[in-house]
Motif scaffolding. Structure first.
Motif, PDB file in Angstrom:
ATOM      1  N   ASP A  24       0.858  -1.025   0.038  1.00  0.00           N
ATOM      2  CA  ASP A  24       0.460  -0.175  -0.162  1.00  0.00           C
ATOM      3  C   ASP A  24       0.664   1.383  -0.118  1.00  0.00           C
ATOM      4  N   GLU A  25       1.566   1.449   0.702  1.00  0.00           N
ATOM      5  CA  GLU A  25       2.568   2.839   0.948  1.00  0.00           C
ATOM      6  C   GLU A  25       3.355   2.729  -0.267  1.00  0.00           C
ATOM      7  N   PHE A  26       4.539   1.322  -0.764  1.00  0.00           N
ATOM      8  CA  PHE A  26       5.021   1.856  -1.884  1.00  0.00           C
ATOM      9  C   PHE A  26       4.706   1.293  -3.497  1.00  0.00           C
ATOM     10  N   GLY A  27       3.676   0.929  -2.984  1.00  0.00           N
ATOM     11  CA  GLY A  27       3.015   0.498  -4.445  1.00  0.00           C
ATOM     12  C   GLY A  27       3.970  -0.617  -5.187  1.00  0.00           C
ATOM     13  N   SER A  28       3.892  -1.475  -4.730  1.00  0.00           N
ATOM     14  CA  SER A  28       4.728  -2.587  -4.886  1.00  0.00           C
ATOM     15  C   SER A  28       3.590  -3.591  -4.932  1.00  0.00           C
TER      16      SER A  28
END
Length: 180
Positions: A24-28
């Motif tokens: 969610d935070e890093f678009g991984s």
């Protein structure tokens, strides 16, 4: 009996917790099936080492990652059933920053325990039975507590440990405790 129960990877789903937050935070697009060994995090993320990961995990929306973990679906009902006849002793290893969040998590999820030990030396906590998923913890428990029963909760990130009994589900663990 005193049942020494680990939290992360046994009761709390640590890997799905950090993976969901990280994605969610890093678009991984890290997936749970990629965690196939104990020390996989740096190889799956942009963190160069676990120190960087723990720094990130220490403050997510005002609490550490450990405060936000979901329990495994069958874990809490199994602990509640086991607590009818046995003493549940939580024996977990956490970074110092996660202490308060660990107690809050235990309270929120109504884990049936009156005893919690946060230690890297789990064998120093006297129990009749231990349930853990950490390879190094299992080896230490088998070595330092040879007269106890040690169960390995089989996960993709651990391998069999001589002297530990493998269980693949909470119902299997309950059956084993009943048979002791």
């Amino acid at each position: 009996m005193r049942l020494g129960i680990d939290l992360d990877g046994v009761v709390a789903n640590f890997n799905s917790g950090w993976i969901e937050r990280y994605n969610d935070e890093f678009g991984s697009h890290v997936s749970l099936d990629q965690v196939d060994r104990w020390d996989a995090i740096p190889s799956l993320t942009h963190f160069r080492h676990m120190g960087e990961f723990w720094h990130w995990a220490s403050d997510l929306d005002g609490a550490s990652l450990f405060r936000h973990l979901a329990p495994y679906p069958d874990a809490i009902p199994a602990l509640q059933r086991l607590a009818r006849d046995h003493r549940i002793v939580i024996v977990t290893t956490k970074p110092r920053f996660a202490t308060h969040d660990t107690f809050a998590w235990i309270a929120e999820h109504r884990i049936p325990t009156r005893e919690v030990h946060i230690t890297g030396r789990k064998w120093t906590v006297d129990c009749d039975v231990y349930l853990d998923d950490g390879p190094h913890n299992l080896e230490d428990l088998v070595e330092h507590r040879p007269k106890t029963t040690v169960f390995r909760f089989v996960r993709p990130w651990n391998e069999p440990v001589n002297g530990a009994i493998d269980v693949t589900s909470w119902s299997e663990f309950e059956d084993c405790i009943t048979a002791l």
